[in-house]
Design a protein around this motif. Structure first.
Motif, PDB file in Angstrom:
ATOM      1  N   UNK A 101       0.092   0.317   1.653  1.00 46.84           N
ATOM      2  CA  UNK A 101      -1.241   1.031   0.869  1.00 46.84           C
ATOM      3  C   UNK A 101      -2.038   0.768   1.086  1.00 46.84           C
ATOM      4  N   UNK A 102      -2.385  -0.929   1.211  1.00 50.51           N
ATOM      5  CA  UNK A 102      -3.766  -1.244   1.762  1.00 50.51           C
ATOM      6  C   UNK A 102      -3.725  -1.056   3.760  1.00 50.51           C
ATOM      7  N   UNK A 103      -2.880  -0.856   4.384  1.00 51.09           N
ATOM      8  CA  UNK A 103      -3.056  -1.385   5.820  1.00 51.09           C
ATOM      9  C   UNK A 103      -3.673   0.469   6.034  1.00 51.09           C
ATOM     10  N   UNK A 104      -2.507   1.521   5.303  1.00 52.65           N
ATOM     11  CA  UNK A 104      -3.195   2.762   5.045  1.00 52.65           C
ATOM     12  C   UNK A 104      -4.538   3.437   4.743  1.00 52.65           C
ATOM     13  N   UNK A 105      -5.448   2.362   3.447  1.00 55.50           N
ATOM     14  CA  UNK A 105      -6.272   2.621   3.055  1.00 55.50           C
ATOM     15  C   UNK A 105      -7.328   2.398   4.535  1.00 55.50           C
ATOM     16  N   UNK A 106      -6.974   0.883   5.310  1.00 58.97           N
ATOM     17  CA  UNK A 106      -7.838   0.293   5.617  1.00 58.97           C
ATOM     18  C   UNK A 106      -8.129   1.763   7.752  1.00 58.97           C
ATOM     19  N   UNK A 107      -6.857   2.242   7.322  1.00 55.88           N
ATOM     20  CA  UNK A 107      -6.825   2.870   8.628  1.00 55.88           C
ATOM     21  C   UNK A 107      -7.316   4.675   8.158  1.00 55.88           C
ATOM     22  N   UNK A 108      -7.346   5.245   7.149  1.00 54.29           N
ATOM     23  CA  UNK A 108      -7.852   6.041   6.129  1.00 54.29           C
ATOM     24  C   UNK A 108      -6.529   7.535   6.456  1.00 54.29           C
ATOM     25  N   UNK A 109      -5.115   6.821   5.858  1.00 51.96           N
ATOM     26  CA  UNK A 109      -4.727   7.873   6.107  1.00 51.96           C
ATOM     27  C   UNK A 109      -4.398   7.905   4.705  1.00 51.96           C
ATOM     28  N   UNK A 110      -3.192   8.859   4.312  1.00 51.23           N
ATOM     29  CA  UNK A 110      -2.513   8.582   2.911  1.00 51.23           C
ATOM     30  C   UNK A 110      -1.073   8.398   2.832  1.00 51.23           C
ATOM     31  N   UNK A 111      -0.953   7.758   1.688  1.00 49.78           N
ATOM     32  CA  UNK A 111       0.131   6.772   1.822  1.00 49.78           C
ATOM     33  C   UNK A 111       1.079   7.288   0.352  1.00 49.78           C
ATOM     34  N   UNK A 112       2.371   7.294   0.840  1.00 49.50           N
ATOM     35  CA  UNK A 112       3.001   7.955  -1.319  1.00 49.50           C
ATOM     36  C   UNK A 112       4.224   6.552  -1.054  1.00 49.50           C
ATOM     37  N   UNK A 113       3.938   6.398  -1.775  1.00 46.72           N
ATOM     38  CA  UNK A 113       5.047   5.132  -1.554  1.00 46.72           C
ATOM     39  C   UNK A 113       6.518   5.502  -3.168  1.00 46.72           C
ATOM     40  N   UNK A 114       8.036   5.067  -2.991  1.00 46.57           N
ATOM     41  CA  UNK A 114       9.132   5.002  -3.940  1.00 46.57           C
ATOM     42  C   UNK A 114       8.764   4.002  -4.312  1.00 46.57           C
ATOM     43  N   UNK A 115       9.119   3.842  -6.051  1.00 48.37           N
ATOM     44  CA  UNK A 115       8.681   2.468  -6.460  1.00 48.37           C
ATOM     45  C   UNK A 115       9.512   2.876  -7.563  1.00 48.37           C
ATOM     46  N   UNK A 116      10.327   1.733  -8.400  1.00 49.59           N
ATOM     47  CA  UNK A 116      11.366   1.686  -8.870  1.00 49.59           C
ATOM     48  C   UNK A 116      10.103   2.072 -10.289  1.00 49.59           C
ATOM     49  N   UNK A 117      10.977   2.462 -11.774  1.00 53.68           N
ATOM     50  CA  UNK A 117      10.442   2.390 -12.651  1.00 53.68           C
ATOM     51  C   UNK A 117      10.425   1.614 -13.506  1.00 53.68           C
ATOM     52  N   UNK A 118      10.827   0.739 -13.456  1.00 52.05           N
ATOM     53  CA  UNK A 118      10.646  -0.532 -14.190  1.00 52.05           C
ATOM     54  C   UNK A 118       9.777  -2.073 -13.300  1.00 52.05           C
ATOM     55  N   UNK A 119       9.516  -1.754 -12.013  1.00 54.62           N
ATOM     56  CA  UNK A 119       8.195  -2.312 -11.533  1.00 54.62           C
ATOM     57  C   UNK A 119       6.463  -3.077 -12.012  1.00 54.62           C
ATOM     58  N   UNK A 120       6.001  -3.656 -12.160  1.00 50.72           N
ATOM     59  CA  UNK A 120       4.730  -3.872 -13.554  1.00 50.72           C
ATOM     60  C   UNK A 120       4.221  -2.644 -13.158  1.00 50.72           C
ATOM     61  N   UNK A 121       3.358  -2.892 -13.810  1.00 49.11           N
ATOM     62  CA  UNK A 121       2.639  -1.989 -14.397  1.00 49.11           C
ATOM     63  C   UNK A 121       1.736  -3.078 -13.270  1.00 49.11           C
ATOM     64  N   UNK A 122       1.214  -4.279 -13.563  1.00 53.64           N
ATOM     65  CA  UNK A 122       0.096  -4.725 -12.717  1.00 53.64           C
ATOM     66  C   UNK A 122       0.050  -4.086 -10.972  1.00 53.64           C
ATOM     67  N   UNK A 123       1.329  -3.992 -10.704  1.00 55.70           N
ATOM     68  CA  UNK A 123       1.888  -3.492  -9.080  1.00 55.70           C
ATOM     69  C   UNK A 123       1.692  -2.404  -9.458  1.00 55.70           C
ATOM     70  N   UNK A 124       1.849  -1.403  -9.901  1.00 53.43           N
ATOM     71  CA  UNK A 124       1.349   0.303  -9.496  1.00 53.43           C
ATOM     72  C   UNK A 124       0.124   0.044  -9.510  1.00 53.43           C
ATOM     73  N   UNK A 125      -0.665  -0.433 -10.528  1.00 49.03           N
ATOM     74  CA  UNK A 125      -1.838  -0.459 -10.695  1.00 49.03           C
ATOM     75  C   UNK A 125      -2.823  -0.537  -9.006  1.00 49.03           C
ATOM     76  N   UNK A 126      -2.342  -1.494  -9.103  1.00 50.97           N
ATOM     77  CA  UNK A 126      -2.987  -2.428  -7.262  1.00 50.97           C
ATOM     78  C   UNK A 126      -2.564  -1.144  -5.992  1.00 50.97           C
ATOM     79  N   UNK A 127      -1.499  -0.526  -5.915  1.00 51.40           N
ATOM     80  CA  UNK A 127      -0.991  -0.089  -4.949  1.00 51.40           C
ATOM     81  C   UNK A 127      -1.973   1.397  -5.305  1.00 51.40           C
ATOM     82  N   UNK A 128      -2.175   1.499  -6.555  1.00 48.90           N
ATOM     83  CA  UNK A 128      -3.035   2.885  -6.845  1.00 48.90           C
ATOM     84  C   UNK A 128      -4.295   2.758  -6.503  1.00 48.90           C
ATOM     85  N   UNK A 129      -4.669   1.436  -6.416  1.00 51.38           N
ATOM     86  CA  UNK A 129      -6.238   0.898  -6.045  1.00 51.38           C
ATOM     87  C   UNK A 129      -6.745   0.821  -4.804  1.00 51.38           C
TER      88      UNK A 129
END
Length: 326
Positions: A86-114
């Protein structure tokens, strides 16, 4: 299967330079005395997005042609690769989709969205996330950047060991945690070229020891959903990482959940840095297997520092710790 070579590593290092940190190497006389070895900690917990994964993600994203990048990138990840892509795609300005387990910490999900990532949730197993991911790729047409079984990713991860050996010089051994094997494969790629005398070891949780069993059996053994505090090491080896592991890794040393947590806490206390449980596995292995590393100069890859500070394992119990890695 495309197998990267050291020319790919040199190209990756030049490509990703503007987007990563050249991370520091720390030492500790106390941990040296405790281990009986001279330890050099390569601190990828201080890397962009908090983990070494940003190296491979940036190499993959910035290596895409403009045409291939149009539809964006996608991956499946328990956390650190999701953050890094997500960081790399954001720097290049392209979309990114990630499949994450629902058990992943909310903080990490927030960071991906950030970082601009779109999350699609799945069950916390390898089979579930790969099945959900297949649907995502079919819907988006995005470029798949595998968390570790990707020649571009491995070439990027290999730049970590390149920095380590170029800065420290002669080492006797290098050890890193192993899950899917991306970092270890990068170490194998670099060290087999720059320092072929260096022995390469991996640390792995006893509760998720499929790589250890694979090395002993001579073929990949994959567990679907092992349970360990080292959440980033729950994924199995794949064909490309197995290529490197089976040819270059001296041994895979396993450690208990209690040993992982003790090493994690010890590093926080003595090195004064935040590292996640998955990262602590390598130090735990060195401390447990003192005879293997006695009187040697040992490089330890500290792979990441993304931790839920409200659920530290020595406070809330290891079942509540959800550091992320792959």
């Amino acid at each position: 299967m495309i197998i990267p070579n050291f020319d790919d590593v040199r190209a990756a290092h030049a490509r990703i330079g503007p987007y990563i940190h050249h991370t520091p190497i720390l030492t500790s006389s106390y941990l040296d005395s405790l281990s009986g070895a001279k330890l050099f900690f390569k601190c990828e917990n201080l890397q962009k997005a908090g983990a070494f994964k940003v190296r491979g993600a940036c190499n993959a994203v910035f290596g895409l042609s403009d045409n291939d990048a149009k539809a964006g990138v996608a991956t499946h990840s328990s956390g650190n690769h999701a953050l890094s892509l997500s960081y790399a795609a954001g720097r290049r300005g392209i979309p990114v989709t990630v499949v994450m387990p629902h058990t992943a910490p909310d903080a990490k999900k927030a960071a991906v969205r950030g970082y601009g990532g779109r999350i699609v949730e799945c069950e916390p197993s390898t089979s579930s996330r790969e099945a959900v991911f297949a649907r995502v790729v079919a819907e988006t047409g995005a470029e798949f950047v595998h968390p570790y079984n990707d020649h571009r990713v491995i070439a990027g991860q290999a730049t970590c060991a390149k920095e380590l050996i170029e800065e420290i010089g002669a080492l006797d051994a290098v050890i890193a945690p192993i899950g899917g094997g991306g970092m270890i494969s990068g170490c194998c790629l670099t060290l087999s070229t720059l320092a072929p005398h260096v022995k390469i070891y991996a640390g792995e949780p006893e509760n998720a020891d499929d790589a250890h069993r694979s090395l002993k059996a001579g073929h990949i053994i994959a567990d679907d959903a092992p349970q360990t505090v080292a959440d980033g090491l729950k994924v199995p080896l794949k064909d490309l990482t197995w290529h490197f592991v089976s040819r270059h890794v001296e041994d895979i040393l396993t450690v208990s959940e209690e040993e992982i947590i003790a090493a994690m806490r010890l590093a926080w206390q003595r090195l004064k840095i935040v590292l996640e449980a998955s990262s602590a596995v390598a130090l735990a292995a060195v401390l447990k297997h003192r005879e293997t590393f006695a009187d040697q100069k040992v490089g330890i890859i500290v792979t990441g520092g993304n931790v839920d500070l409200d659920k530290l394992p020595w406070l809330a119990g290891c079942n509540n710790q959800r550091s992320v890695g792959t």
